[in-house]
Design an enzyme around this catalytic site. Structure first.
Site, PDB file in Angstrom:
ATOM      1  N   THR A  11      12.722  11.605  -5.109  1.00 38.05           N
ATOM      2  CA  THR A  11      13.928  10.772  -5.132  1.00 38.05           C
ATOM      3  C   THR A  11      13.584   9.314  -5.451  1.00 38.05           C
ATOM      4  O   THR A  11      14.384   8.616  -6.070  1.00 38.05           O
ATOM      5  CB  THR A  11      14.717  10.846  -3.810  1.00 38.05           C
ATOM      6  OG1 THR A  11      13.932  10.287  -2.762  1.00 38.05           O
ATOM      7  CG2 THR A  11      15.124  12.268  -3.475  1.00 38.05           C
ATOM      8  N   MET A  21       1.451  11.864  -1.441  1.00 40.31           N
ATOM      9  CA  MET A  21       0.978  12.191  -0.089  1.00 40.31           C
ATOM     10  C   MET A  21      -0.525  12.396  -0.009  1.00 40.31           C
ATOM     11  O   MET A  21      -0.997  13.314   0.654  1.00 40.31           O
ATOM     12  CB  MET A  21       1.698  13.455   0.403  1.00 40.31           C
ATOM     13  CG  MET A  21       3.193  13.354   0.387  1.00 40.31           C
ATOM     14  SD  MET A  21       3.802  11.975   1.395  1.00 40.31           S
ATOM     15  CE  MET A  21       5.566  12.299   1.283  1.00 40.31           C
ATOM     16  N   LEU A  24      -5.918   7.496  -1.378  1.00 36.27           N
ATOM     17  CA  LEU A  24      -6.876   7.248  -2.457  1.00 36.27           C
ATOM     18  C   LEU A  24      -8.063   6.457  -1.902  1.00 36.27           C
ATOM     19  O   LEU A  24      -7.886   5.562  -1.069  1.00 36.27           O
ATOM     20  CB  LEU A  24      -6.181   6.468  -3.582  1.00 36.27           C
ATOM     21  CG  LEU A  24      -5.072   7.271  -4.277  1.00 36.27           C
ATOM     22  CD1 LEU A  24      -4.125   6.354  -5.044  1.00 36.27           C
ATOM     23  CD2 LEU A  24      -5.668   8.329  -5.207  1.00 36.27           C
ATOM     24  N   ASN A  81       2.952   0.906  -3.368  1.00 36.55           N
ATOM     25  CA  ASN A  81       3.338   2.082  -2.576  1.00 36.55           C
ATOM     26  C   ASN A  81       4.620   1.769  -1.827  1.00 36.55           C
ATOM     27  O   ASN A  81       4.843   0.631  -1.419  1.00 36.55           O
ATOM     28  CB  ASN A  81       2.229   2.404  -1.561  1.00 36.55           C
ATOM     29  CG  ASN A  81       2.566   3.611  -0.698  1.00 36.55           C
ATOM     30  OD1 ASN A  81       3.003   4.657  -1.219  1.00 36.55           O
ATOM     31  ND2 ASN A  81       2.379   3.505   0.603  1.00 36.55           N
ATOM     32  N   HIS A 112       6.539   2.854   1.623  1.00 38.80           N
ATOM     33  CA  HIS A 112       6.296   3.547   2.899  1.00 38.80           C
ATOM     34  C   HIS A 112       7.577   3.487   3.734  1.00 38.80           C
ATOM     35  O   HIS A 112       8.199   2.422   3.836  1.00 38.80           O
ATOM     36  CB  HIS A 112       5.130   2.881   3.642  1.00 38.80           C
ATOM     37  CG  HIS A 112       4.816   3.589   4.914  1.00 38.80           C
ATOM     38  ND1 HIS A 112       4.131   4.784   4.954  1.00 38.80           N
ATOM     39  CD2 HIS A 112       5.157   3.315   6.202  1.00 38.80           C
ATOM     40  CE1 HIS A 112       4.051   5.201   6.200  1.00 38.80           C
ATOM     41  NE2 HIS A 112       4.665   4.324   6.976  1.00 38.80           N
TER      42      HIS A 112
HETATM   43  C1  GAR Z   1       9.664   8.890   0.956  1.00 38.08           C
HETATM   44  O1  GAR Z   1      10.362   8.641   2.150  1.00 38.08           O
HETATM   45  C2  GAR Z   1       8.429   8.012   0.869  1.00 38.08           C
HETATM   46  O2  GAR Z   1       8.621   6.724   1.369  1.00 38.08           O
HETATM   47  C3  GAR Z   1       7.484   8.777   1.746  1.00 38.08           C
HETATM   48  O3  GAR Z   1       7.732  10.141   1.470  1.00 38.08           O
HETATM   49  C4  GAR Z   1       9.070  10.302   0.975  1.00 38.08           C
HETATM   50  C5  GAR Z   1       8.994  10.914  -0.409  1.00 38.08           C
HETATM   51  O4  GAR Z   1      10.237  11.192  -0.922  1.00 38.08           O
HETATM   52  N1  GAR Z   1       6.139   8.402   1.472  1.00 38.08           N
HETATM   53  C6  GAR Z   1       5.194   8.371   2.391  1.00 38.08           C
HETATM   54  O5  GAR Z   1       5.366   8.718   3.538  1.00 38.08           O
HETATM   55  C7  GAR Z   1       3.832   7.902   1.886  1.00 38.08           C
HETATM   56  N2  GAR Z   1       3.010   7.482   2.991  1.00 38.08           N
HETATM   57  P1  GAR Z   1      10.498  11.385  -2.490  1.00 38.08           P
HETATM   58  O6  GAR Z   1       9.470  12.388  -3.002  1.00 38.08           O
HETATM   59  O7  GAR Z   1      11.890  11.979  -2.524  1.00 38.08           O
HETATM   60  O8  GAR Z   1      10.407  10.046  -3.151  1.00 38.08           O
END
Ligand code: GAR
Length: 200
Positions: free
Chosen positions: A15, A93, A96, A110, A112
């Site tokens: 998303t 996820m 690196l 990034n 978060h």
């Molecule tokens: C999002 O909430 C993003 O901020 C989080 O995972 C979700 C991915 O959603 N990322 C992390 O937690 C990274 N540490 P998406 O695939 O729909 O963008």
């Protein structure tokens, strides 16, 4: 003016990638252009979003590469093949290594899903972040866009946006609110600002 060539690294639903594609289409992002999507998950719906937008994508998995080092080398190769200027981790996820991050100082962003330094670092990703925020009982959470360095979620903060927690929130409801009210706004804004700075 030169336009920054952007690669977006994804692992799942995408998303945030979609928010970047939409921002590119409606002019919120005009100093950069998404040239490549890299997924470390062959089943990520983000790959369909890239295809629908006509953006080239490649799947690179750690399993297939055999080690983290080989995985990162393959990612570097893909980035170099596409002459990428800016790397955006959008729901990526995997952590690196310093070998990788030190190649691209202030060129990796990034997003978060919390107000760093709360609920961040190794082990805090995706829904887990919202589960922990609810378990702790905080009344405000949010999202952060930051540069990526060798410390997980530890690089310089670019934007943060607060989001209120409401009675009856589940991790899923809270995740959606944080995305809608914060992530999908501050990530495109940060990408535009950093792209503009890089190319000026
Ligand atoms: C999002 O909430 C993003 O901020 C989080 O995972 C979700 C991915 O959603 N990322 C992390 O937690 C990274 N540490 P998406 O695939 O729909 O963008």
């Amino acid at each position: 003016m030169k336009i920054a060539r952007i690669a977006v690294l994804v692992s799942g639903g995408g998303t945030n990638l979609q928010a970047l594609i939409d921002a590119q289409n409606n002019g919120i992002i005009n100093s950069g252009r998404i040239e490549l999507v890299i997924s470390n998950n062959p089943d990520a719906y983000a790959l369909t979003r890239a295809a629908n937008a006509g953006i080239a994508s490649v799947v690179i998995t750690r399993k297939h590469c055999g080690s983290q080092r080989a995985f990162e080398e393959a990612v570097v190769q893909a980035l170099e093949n596409s002459n990428i200027d800016l790397i955006v981790l959008a729901g990526f996820m995997s952590i690196l290594s310093e070998d990788f991050t030190s190649r691209y100082p202030e060129r990796i962003l990034n997003v978060h899903p919390s107000l760093i330094p709360s609920f961040c670092g190794a082990g805090y990703y995706g829904l887990r972040v919202h589960e922990e925020a609810l378990a702790y009982g905080v009344k405000v959470t949010g999202a952060t866009v930051h540069f990526v360095n060798e410390i997980p979620d530890g690089g310089k903060i670019i934007f943060q946006k607060a989001v209120e927690i409401q009675d009856g929130d589940t991790p899923e409801i809270l995740q959606r609110r944080v995305m809608e009210q914060a992530e999908w706004k501050i990530l495109p804004e940060a990408v535009e600002i950093v792209s503009k700075q890089l190319m000026s």
